[in-house]
Design an enzyme around this catalytic site. Structure first.
Site, short mmCIF file in Angstrom:
data_model
loop_
_atom_site.label_atom_id
_atom_site.label_comp_id
_atom_site.label_asym_id
_atom_site.label_seq_id
_atom_site.Cartn_x
_atom_site.Cartn_y
_atom_site.Cartn_z
N LYS A 45 24.09 16.20 134.87
CA LYS A 45 23.54 15.61 133.68
C LYS A 45 22.47 14.61 134.11
O LYS A 45 22.76 13.62 134.77
CB LYS A 45 24.68 14.89 132.95
CG LYS A 45 24.26 14.17 131.71
CD LYS A 45 25.51 13.72 130.96
CE LYS A 45 25.15 12.95 129.72
NZ LYS A 45 26.36 12.51 129.00
N LYS A 77 22.33 19.96 131.98
CA LYS A 77 21.81 19.26 130.80
C LYS A 77 20.73 18.28 131.20
O LYS A 77 20.96 17.51 132.12
CB LYS A 77 23.01 18.54 130.20
CG LYS A 77 22.74 17.69 129.03
CD LYS A 77 24.05 17.10 128.56
CE LYS A 77 23.70 15.96 127.65
NZ LYS A 77 24.74 15.04 127.47
C1 PBG Z 1 27.54 11.80 125.86
C2 PBG Z 1 26.61 12.88 125.44
C3 PBG Z 1 25.23 12.76 125.22
C4 PBG Z 1 24.79 14.03 124.84
C5 PBG Z 1 25.90 14.86 124.82
N1 PBG Z 1 27.02 14.13 125.22
C6 PBG Z 1 24.36 11.58 125.19
C7 PBG Z 1 23.97 10.84 126.37
O1 PBG Z 1 24.27 11.15 127.52
O2 PBG Z 1 23.34 9.85 126.11
C8 PBG Z 1 23.36 14.37 124.52
C9 PBG Z 1 23.13 15.68 123.94
C10 PBG Z 1 21.82 15.87 123.26
O3 PBG Z 1 20.84 15.14 123.48
O4 PBG Z 1 21.78 16.79 122.47
N2 PBG Z 1 28.70 11.75 125.08
#
Ligand code: PBG
Length: 326
Positions: free
Chosen positions: A195, A248
């Protein structure tokens, strides 16, 4: 004129379909839903046209639409009534996503439910864990037991898959152990182990009301410039026992999806995040791009090696598939 093999195989729609290497089907899609604990809310997210926050009492209707379109999996994100420094709403047995999951299982038991295991939507400071008052940074080790509690309460509510997303060190092994010790050996972990610290999450933080009130997430999320680091994250998550791996964001990280596909044998999930959605949605709505770019983006993620895609476009794609778009 030279009529080569490729042109021969492109002559008819049937032939193009037969030799197509990458296909996108409804079974590839995971639809994210933002669930509000308060009553009677169905509010469009300003930065994500076409995406709504839906309250628990209106969720059944939303799920009916999802089910009718043929979407087979959903992931719930919660917006609790109250937030606090410890994010207690995340691990409350009757927290908002736990209740959303129960409701979904009651009315649509065949829809697969994935729950995101993180604290950021439940903490008043918006970070993904407990804050160490001296460093003002997330305390990794104090956060881990809370994530385990969250995952166990989600499994108790009937979640089919647990998706830990906060990137604490050791989170997969701790959650695995917690699930096993509580009778959930059969529940798989879909780790958001790769991530990146990305500006493409901006609209999500609006939707989930989880923008950090100070600092950022760079100490626990990855630097977009790093590719080998993704390899290390992959190896540690696999060693810790993750069953599926999320990458991601997706579209600016197709090389990473391909690396994970080539270097592991677990299912790979592309998270087509909120910023990617909003960019494309806006361009299509303004008439700058044809709607078919949505499908082209889905195909590109699958071609890069994704087995599944978490996408806010899931409903649109189902409609396009029903209309026979290639
Ligand atoms: C954290 C989480 C995030 C997203 C999914 N799970 C936000 C982050 O890391 O700030 C982002 C997903 C998106 O932008 O569609 N719970």
């Amino acid at each position: 004129m030279n009529f080569d093999r490729h042109r021969r195989m492109r002559r008819t729609a049937y032939m193009r379909d037969m030799v197509r290497e990458t296909k996108v089907g409804k079974e590839d899609l995971i639809y994210p839903i933002f669930v509000v604990e308060a009553d009677d809310v169905r509010k469009e997210v300003p930065s994500m046209k076409g995406v709504f926050q839906v309250s628990l009492n209106l969720l059944e209707k939303e799920l009916a639409e999802v089910n009718d379109l043929g979407i087979k999996s959903v992931i719930f994100f919660g917006i609790p009534n109250e937030k606090d420094p410890e994010g207690t709403g995340a691990y409350h047995d009757h927290g908002v996503v736990q209740e959303a999951c129960r409701l979904s299982k009651k009315h649509y038991p065949e829809i697969l439910v994935i729950l995101d295991t993180c604290l950021c939507e439940y903490t008043d400071h918006g970070h993904c864990g407990l804050i160490d008052s001296k460093t003002q940074d997330v305390d990794n080790d104090l956060t881990l037991p809370l994530l385990v509690r969250t995952a166990v309460s989600q499994a108790k509510a009937g979640a089919d898959i647990i998706a830990p997303s906060n990137m604490m060190d050791g989170f997969v092994s701790e959650i695995r152990k917690g699930l096993d010790d509580n009778g959930f050996r059969h529940i798989p972990i879909m780790s958001y182990g790769i991530k990146y610290s990305s500006k493409f999450y901006g609209p999500f933080r609006d939707a989930a009301e989880s923008t950090p009130s100070f600092g950022d997430r760079r100490t626990y999320q990855m630097d977009p410039a790093n590719r080998l680091e993704a390899q290390r994250e992959l190896e540690s998550d696999l060693a810790e026992g993750c069953d599926m791996m999320i990458v991601k964001p997706a579209l600016s990280y197709l090389d990473i999806i391909r690396d994970v596909r080539n270097n592991s044998n677990v299912p790979v999930i592309a998270y087509n995040v909120s910023g990617e959605y909003s960019m494309t949605r806006t361009a299509v709505d303004m008439g700058l791009l044809d709607e078919a770019v949505i499908m082209e983006q889905m195909v590109s993620m699958k071609r890069a090696g994704a087995d599944m895609i978490i996408t806010y476009f899931a409903k649109d794609i189902c409609r396009m598939i029903d209309e026979g778009m290639e």
